[in-house]
Write a protein that holds these residues in place. Structure first.
Motif, PDB file in Angstrom:
ATOM      1  N   LYS A 216      54.024  46.382  48.139  1.00 42.55           N
ATOM      2  CA  LYS A 216      54.025  45.304  47.142  1.00 42.55           C
ATOM      3  C   LYS A 216      53.803  43.940  47.805  1.00 42.55           C
ATOM      4  CE  LYS A 216      54.807  47.669  43.346  1.00 42.55           C
ATOM      5  NZ  LYS A 216      53.784  47.713  42.277  1.00 42.55           N
ATOM      6  N   ALA A 217      54.456  43.745  48.946  1.00 48.74           N
ATOM      7  CA  ALA A 217      54.292  42.472  49.651  1.00 48.74           C
ATOM      8  C   ALA A 217      52.855  42.297  50.127  1.00 48.74           C
ATOM      9  CB  ALA A 217      55.258  42.408  50.840  1.00 48.74           C
ATOM     10  N   LEU A 218      52.268  43.390  50.642  1.00 52.27           N
ATOM     11  CA  LEU A 218      50.884  43.315  51.114  1.00 52.27           C
ATOM     12  C   LEU A 218      49.937  43.016  49.965  1.00 52.27           C
ATOM     13  CD1 LEU A 218      48.994  43.666  53.529  1.00 52.27           C
ATOM     14  CD2 LEU A 218      48.826  46.100  52.946  1.00 52.27           C
ATOM     15  N   ASP A 219      50.137  43.694  48.837  1.00 52.59           N
ATOM     16  CA  ASP A 219      49.298  43.429  47.665  1.00 52.59           C
ATOM     17  C   ASP A 219      49.434  41.973  47.216  1.00 52.59           C
ATOM     18  OD1 ASP A 219      48.441  46.023  47.685  1.00 52.59           O
ATOM     19  OD2 ASP A 219      49.810  46.713  46.121  1.00 52.59           O
ATOM     20  N   TRP A 220      50.661  41.456  47.271  1.00 52.67           N
ATOM     21  CA  TRP A 220      50.893  40.079  46.848  1.00 52.67           C
ATOM     22  C   TRP A 220      50.165  39.097  47.766  1.00 52.67           C
ATOM     23  CZ3 TRP A 220      53.584  35.824  48.958  1.00 52.67           C
ATOM     24  CH2 TRP A 220      53.837  34.780  48.049  1.00 52.67           C
ATOM     25  N   PHE A 221      50.257  39.340  49.081  1.00 53.87           N
ATOM     26  CA  PHE A 221      49.577  38.461  50.041  1.00 53.87           C
ATOM     27  C   PHE A 221      48.067  38.533  49.859  1.00 53.87           C
ATOM     28  CE2 PHE A 221      53.546  38.649  52.677  1.00 53.87           C
ATOM     29  CZ  PHE A 221      53.759  37.280  52.727  1.00 53.87           C
ATOM     30  N   LYS A 222      47.545  39.760  49.675  1.00 50.41           N
ATOM     31  CA  LYS A 222      46.107  39.907  49.485  1.00 50.41           C
ATOM     32  C   LYS A 222      45.648  39.197  48.222  1.00 50.41           C
ATOM     33  CE  LYS A 222      45.141  44.295  51.852  1.00 50.41           C
ATOM     34  NZ  LYS A 222      44.724  45.704  51.644  1.00 50.41           N
ATOM     35  N   ALA A 223      46.436  39.342  47.150  1.00 50.60           N
ATOM     36  CA  ALA A 223      46.066  38.708  45.885  1.00 50.60           C
ATOM     37  C   ALA A 223      46.054  37.189  46.019  1.00 50.60           C
ATOM     38  CB  ALA A 223      47.034  39.145  44.786  1.00 50.60           C
ATOM     39  N   ARG A 224      47.068  36.649  46.687  1.00 51.23           N
ATOM     40  CA  ARG A 224      47.116  35.194  46.876  1.00 51.23           C
ATOM     41  C   ARG A 224      45.900  34.706  47.656  1.00 51.23           C
ATOM     42  NH1 ARG A 224      51.264  31.810  46.121  1.00 51.23           N
ATOM     43  NH2 ARG A 224      50.596  30.556  47.918  1.00 51.23           N
ATOM     44  N   LYS A 225      45.495  35.503  48.648  1.00 50.44           N
ATOM     45  CA  LYS A 225      44.354  35.103  49.461  1.00 50.44           C
ATOM     46  C   LYS A 225      43.061  35.175  48.668  1.00 50.44           C
ATOM     47  CE  LYS A 225      41.839  36.311  53.687  1.00 50.44           C
ATOM     48  NZ  LYS A 225      41.756  37.231  54.841  1.00 50.44           N
ATOM     49  N   VAL A 226      42.854  36.282  47.942  1.00 49.60           N
ATOM     50  CA  VAL A 226      41.582  36.484  47.262  1.00 49.60           C
ATOM     51  C   VAL A 226      41.443  35.594  46.030  1.00 49.60           C
ATOM     52  CG1 VAL A 226      42.233  38.360  45.673  1.00 49.60           C
ATOM     53  CG2 VAL A 226      39.929  38.291  46.628  1.00 49.60           C
ATOM     54  N   TYR A 227      42.559  35.281  45.385  1.00 46.30           N
ATOM     55  CA  TYR A 227      42.509  34.456  44.176  1.00 46.30           C
ATOM     56  C   TYR A 227      42.658  32.959  44.469  1.00 46.30           C
ATOM     57  CZ  TYR A 227      42.952  38.713  41.354  1.00 46.30           C
ATOM     58  OH  TYR A 227      42.743  39.918  40.762  1.00 46.30           O
ATOM     59  N   ALA A 228      42.754  32.611  45.745  1.00 46.65           N
ATOM     60  CA  ALA A 228      42.918  31.192  46.098  1.00 46.65           C
ATOM     61  C   ALA A 228      41.737  30.383  45.562  1.00 46.65           C
ATOM     62  CB  ALA A 228      43.007  31.044  47.610  1.00 46.65           C
ATOM     63  N   GLY A 229      42.048  29.280  44.895  1.00 48.23           N
ATOM     64  CA  GLY A 229      41.000  28.427  44.332  1.00 48.23           C
ATOM     65  C   GLY A 229      40.661  28.723  42.888  1.00 48.23           C
ATOM     66  N   TRP A 230      41.189  29.827  42.351  1.00 47.92           N
ATOM     67  CA  TRP A 230      40.950  30.182  40.949  1.00 47.92           C
ATOM     68  C   TRP A 230      42.216  29.944  40.140  1.00 47.92           C
ATOM     69  CZ3 TRP A 230      36.013  31.142  39.829  1.00 47.92           C
ATOM     70  CH2 TRP A 230      35.179  31.624  40.838  1.00 47.92           C
ATOM     71  N   VAL A 231      42.061  29.468  38.912  1.00 47.16           N
ATOM     72  CA  VAL A 231      43.198  29.209  38.026  1.00 47.16           C
ATOM     73  C   VAL A 231      43.306  30.348  37.022  1.00 47.16           C
ATOM     74  CG1 VAL A 231      44.225  27.625  36.359  1.00 47.16           C
ATOM     75  CG2 VAL A 231      42.889  26.719  38.286  1.00 47.16           C
ATOM     76  N   LYS A 232      44.414  31.068  37.087  1.00 44.23           N
ATOM     77  CA  LYS A 232      44.629  32.198  36.195  1.00 44.23           C
ATOM     78  C   LYS A 232      45.124  31.709  34.835  1.00 44.23           C
ATOM     79  CE  LYS A 232      47.032  36.656  35.989  1.00 44.23           C
ATOM     80  NZ  LYS A 232      47.960  37.566  36.713  1.00 44.23           N
ATOM     81  N   PRO A 233      44.508  32.158  33.747  1.00 46.74           N
ATOM     82  CA  PRO A 233      44.964  31.726  32.414  1.00 46.74           C
ATOM     83  C   PRO A 233      46.393  32.198  32.146  1.00 46.74           C
ATOM     84  CG  PRO A 233      42.806  32.782  32.309  1.00 46.74           C
ATOM     85  CD  PRO A 233      43.343  33.050  33.663  1.00 46.74           C
ATOM     86  N   ARG A 234      47.091  31.464  31.332  1.00 45.33           N
ATOM     87  CA  ARG A 234      48.449  31.858  30.956  1.00 45.33           C
ATOM     88  C   ARG A 234      48.420  32.926  29.887  1.00 45.33           C
ATOM     89  NH1 ARG A 234      52.173  26.680  29.980  1.00 45.33           N
ATOM     90  NH2 ARG A 234      53.701  28.383  29.978  1.00 45.33           N
ATOM     91  N   ARG A 235      47.369  32.947  29.060  1.00 40.80           N
ATOM     92  CA  ARG A 235      47.198  33.953  28.016  1.00 40.80           C
ATOM     93  C   ARG A 235      45.772  34.491  28.079  1.00 40.80           C
ATOM     94  NH1 ARG A 235      46.937  33.034  23.298  1.00 40.80           N
ATOM     95  NH2 ARG A 235      48.115  34.753  22.392  1.00 40.80           N
ATOM     96  N   PHE A 236      45.603  35.711  27.558  1.00 39.78           N
ATOM     97  CA  PHE A 236      44.289  36.357  27.594  1.00 39.78           C
ATOM     98  C   PHE A 236      43.874  36.787  26.186  1.00 39.78           C
ATOM     99  CE2 PHE A 236      46.296  37.069  31.696  1.00 39.78           C
ATOM    100  CZ  PHE A 236      45.293  36.705  32.581  1.00 39.78           C
ATOM    101  N   ASP A 237      42.564  36.723  25.945  1.00 41.15           N
ATOM    102  CA  ASP A 237      42.042  37.177  24.655  1.00 41.15           C
ATOM    103  C   ASP A 237      41.906  38.691  24.604  1.00 41.15           C
ATOM    104  OD1 ASP A 237      41.712  34.489  23.957  1.00 41.15           O
ATOM    105  OD2 ASP A 237      39.702  34.433  24.852  1.00 41.15           O
TER     106      ASP A 237
END
Length: 731
Positions: A216-237
């Motif tokens: 879980k920690a590795l997935d979290w670190f990878k996600a933070r790295k790969v999604y850096a610079g992108w803004v995730k919406p608070r809600r989805f359609d």
């Protein structure tokens, strides 16, 4: 091996031999250490620096020589030196020992392995150079493989030693903390009642949870790295957006709708993709008409006077379109809308990991499935721009029959269409660069297809390389080189059909802007869960698959849809173990699992059992007595490793073996299954019977023969009545 390597190897062997010869492992036993715990505690208290130094050196030696006991010594470190001291000692000693083990492996083994497996190592080295640190960190953080194996394996790569050291230092630290803490708690255990202490129970809970927490920690670190610079919406359609309505996209959308997710399917061209419009459906409709034309030529063999049948080429091609139109409603917008899928016709573009733009509208979504398919390869052959080549995309628009059709490519598509157009009255020349047709199949299967094409009149040119196209006095020609003797030949044609493979559609929908990786073969890179570099963006079908088949795209779609919708709870690795395919020539060739050439290339031991379909009653009655069933099994066992079937309806017959391999059924089960007589499916049973006969228990049968002769009153002396041959087989 040079003197330095020999000397080092001798020292290592002596040390390892001494470890086992003098039974030093007894001192790394938990019971032994527990019995001496008080004495060891006293020595540590009296000489802490000396004790720490000795512990450090022993740990390094054990790790460097890959001896058993490192995990236990980690516990000992916690028991003797406490959480902080034990963690410091173990962390640096384990990293130093691991680095030495890696360097020893590199010094002794890399050159030897490189000389024998250079091609396989080249791809691994490329991956290590690109993301070796991240890969090693994942292995260290999540102990999937024993650490000593990681040390030895990394020594065979080009990963820099300094990178190996610091990544190992960081990656092993969480596990070291957990194990040292467990050792500290064990060291404080004074009685059996202490086993139930909260501290000790908590330490063992941490040991059990370490792999899960690390992942879980590795997935979290990878996600933070790969999604850096992108803004995730608070809600989805939407829960899922699928790009492409071919087989993979349709099934992905269907599954999402079936589990009541809100899903949008976007298609810029035609619903059904290549399979419906330009691939499987039209080609099989064409092959059906061609088969009838060929059957008419066999009328006399079936007891008829010669039957004449003139091919109306335009009508045949029109029928192909009628078949497509009949199947079309299965993949229509109306059907999928009725299933609960929102279908949008337009060109999609991924604008962020969670948004897709189509027709000026931006859709936010939790997950995306890319199913953009592939397109026919059009090579850069000089002069090709002069001749407007046909491909599997536009050949179906033909209405005027080409008198001379040139087919480039001897793979499944080239062989199928070459034979079909030849049977419909075209004069077909097939040019193949390789030494044989269908190079992914065994040579005997390729030879059977070659014989079938030539029997129909196809002019097959093997080992011919296209050099250039030219137009001379208004006549189109292909100049090619005969690679067998380096001579040139000019082949005149009216139309040329390119069947040289397919190129994944990886451009035009935002993959470049998101930095989605493309493999060396041009397909979109995905992991074992079909995810791209973004864990919520998946790819299925020809755009990523190692198997460009409609049924494989549908197979992948289940994994992509489920992982996209439920990946936060549970993810599933795509299973490629049992992937069948068929080439619909005459004879048909069907395949699943290993074939002989794959087994030899991979060094996999196997037994080969073969049954000739020419000996099958139904095949004889149908004037289809040709081909074979070939089964590869584990030596001495009935476990099926792969099957190749050559003959009529091979694509249908292979299904029994696909099911058997999928569910772990062996040839004994197939032999024990009732098959209707007379059918072609009996060939599967008889192939199993051939295997059984080859593995008949000769000794038991010999004694049974004697037993039955004795019961006849012969006293067991009538040896002439034995049903066994001299070699022990049944006669």
């Amino acid at each position: 091996m040079d003197k330095r390597k020999s000397a080092l190897l001798a020292i290592i062997l002596l040390l390892v031999a001494g470890f086992f010869l003098f039974d030093l492992g007894q001192y790394l036993d938990l019971a032994s250490l527990k019995a001496q715990h008080a004495a060891l505690d006293g020595r540590v208290a009296a000489h802490p620096w000396l004790a720490g130094g000795l512990f450090f050196l022993i740990y390094v030696l054990v790790t460097a020589l890959s001896l058993p006991g490192a995990a236990l010594m980690t516990l000992v470190g916690g028991a003797l030196f406490g959480l902080l001291g034990g963690t410091l000692l173990v962390s640096f000693a384990s990293t130093l020992g691991a680095t030495l083990a890696m360097l020893i492996s590199r010094f002794l083994l890399r050159d030897w392995v490189q000389a024998r497996f250079s091609q396989r190592l080249a791809g691994i080295d490329q991956g290590i150079a690109r993301e070796g640190a991240a890969y090693l960190f994942a292995l260290r953080l999540v102990p999937v493989f024993p650490f000593f194996l990681i040390n030895l394996a990394m020594g065979l790569t080009k990963l820099p030693a300094r990178t190996f050291w610091w990544v190992s230092q960081l990656g092993m630290l969480p596990g070291t903390l957990v194990y040292v803490n467990a050792g500290r708690e064990l060291g404080q255990l004074d009685s059996l009642a202490g086993i139930l202490s909260p501290g000790l129970l908590g330490a063992f809970v941490l040991l059990g949870l370490l792999p899960l927490l690390s992942r879980k920690a590795l997935d979290w670190f990878k996600a933070r790295k790969v999604y850096a610079g992108w803004v995730k919406p608070r809600r989805f359609d939407r829960n899922l957006v699928v790009i492409g309505a071919g087989s993979g996209g349709l099934v992905s959308a269907y599954i999402a709708a079936a589990v009541k997710a809100r899903v949008t399917l976007i298609e810029k061209h035609r619903m059904g993709g290549d399979c419906l419009n330009t691939g499987c459906v039209p080609s099989k409709a064409l092959i059906r008409s061609a088969r009838l034309a060929n059957e008419l030529k066999k009328a006399e063999r079936l007891g008829f006077k010669p039957v004449g049948g003139e091919v109306d080429f335009a009508a045949v091609m029109q029928r192909v379109q009628r078949v497509v139109a009949t199947v079309e409603p299965h993949d229509s917008v109306e059907r999928y809308t009725g299933l609960g899928v929102e279908v949008i016709e337009g060109e999609a573009r991924i604008t962020s990991p969670w948004s897709v733009e189509v027709n000026g509208q931006s859709l936010s979504t939790r997950a995306i499935v890319i199913a953009t398919g592939a397109s026919p390869l059009v090579p850069e052959i000089p002069g090709i721009e002069q001749i407007a080549p046909l491909t599997s995309d536009n050949v179906w628009a033909l209405r005027e029959q080409p008198r001379r059709l040139l087919v480039l490519g001897g793979g499944p598509i080239g062989c199928e269409l070459a034979q079909a157009f030849q049977r419909l009255g075209c004069g077909v020349t097939l040019v193949q660069r390789n030494q044989r047709l269908l190079p992914r199949e065994d040579p005997d299967a390729s030879s059977a297809v070659l014989a079938g094409l030539r029997a129909d009149g196809v002019d097959v040119r093997l080992q011919h390389k296209a050099v250039r196209f030219e137009v001379v006095d208004g006549q189109r020609r292909l100049v090619c080189m005969n690679m067998a003797d380096d001579s040139e030949a000019a082949i005149a044609f009216d139309q040329v059909l390119l069947a040289l493979g397919r190129v994944a559609n990886v451009n035009g929908f935002g993959a470049e802007e998101l930095g989605l990786e493309v493999r060396d073969n041009g397909t979109l890179a995905t992991d074992g869960y079909l995810a791209t570099r973004f864990p919520n963006i998946f790819a299925v079908g020809d755009v990523t698959s190692p198997y460009q088949f409609t049924h494989t795209s549908a197979h992948q779609a289940w994994y992509a849809a489920v992982n996209g919708l439920f990946g936060g709870l549970k993810r599933f690795k795509v299973d490629y173990r049992v992937i069948p395919w068929a080439t619909f020539t005459d004879p048909e060739v069907a395949h699943v699992g290993l074939n002989e050439q794959d087994a030899k290339a991979k060094g996999i031991a196997c037994e080969v059992t073969r049954f000739g379909i020419d000996d099958l009653d139904r095949a004889i009655a149908d004037e289809a007595a040709h081909g074979y069933v070939k089964v590869l099994t584990e030596p001495g066992k009935d476990r099926i490793l792969g099957v190749t079937i050559v003959g009529e309806h091979a694509g249908d017959l292979i299904a029994e073996y696909v099911a058997a391999m999928k569910h772990g059924l062996g040839l004994n089960k197939i032999l024990g299954t009732i098959h209707i007589y007379p059918t072609l499916a009996e060939a599967n049973k008889y192939a199993a019977g051939e295997w059984k006969r080859a593995h008949a228990p000769a000794t038991a049968l010999h004694w049974l023969a004697r037993f039955h002769r004795w019961r006849l009153g012969s006293g067991g002396k009538n040896e002439a009545a034995s049903p066994l041959k001299a070699d022990g087989r049944l006669s």
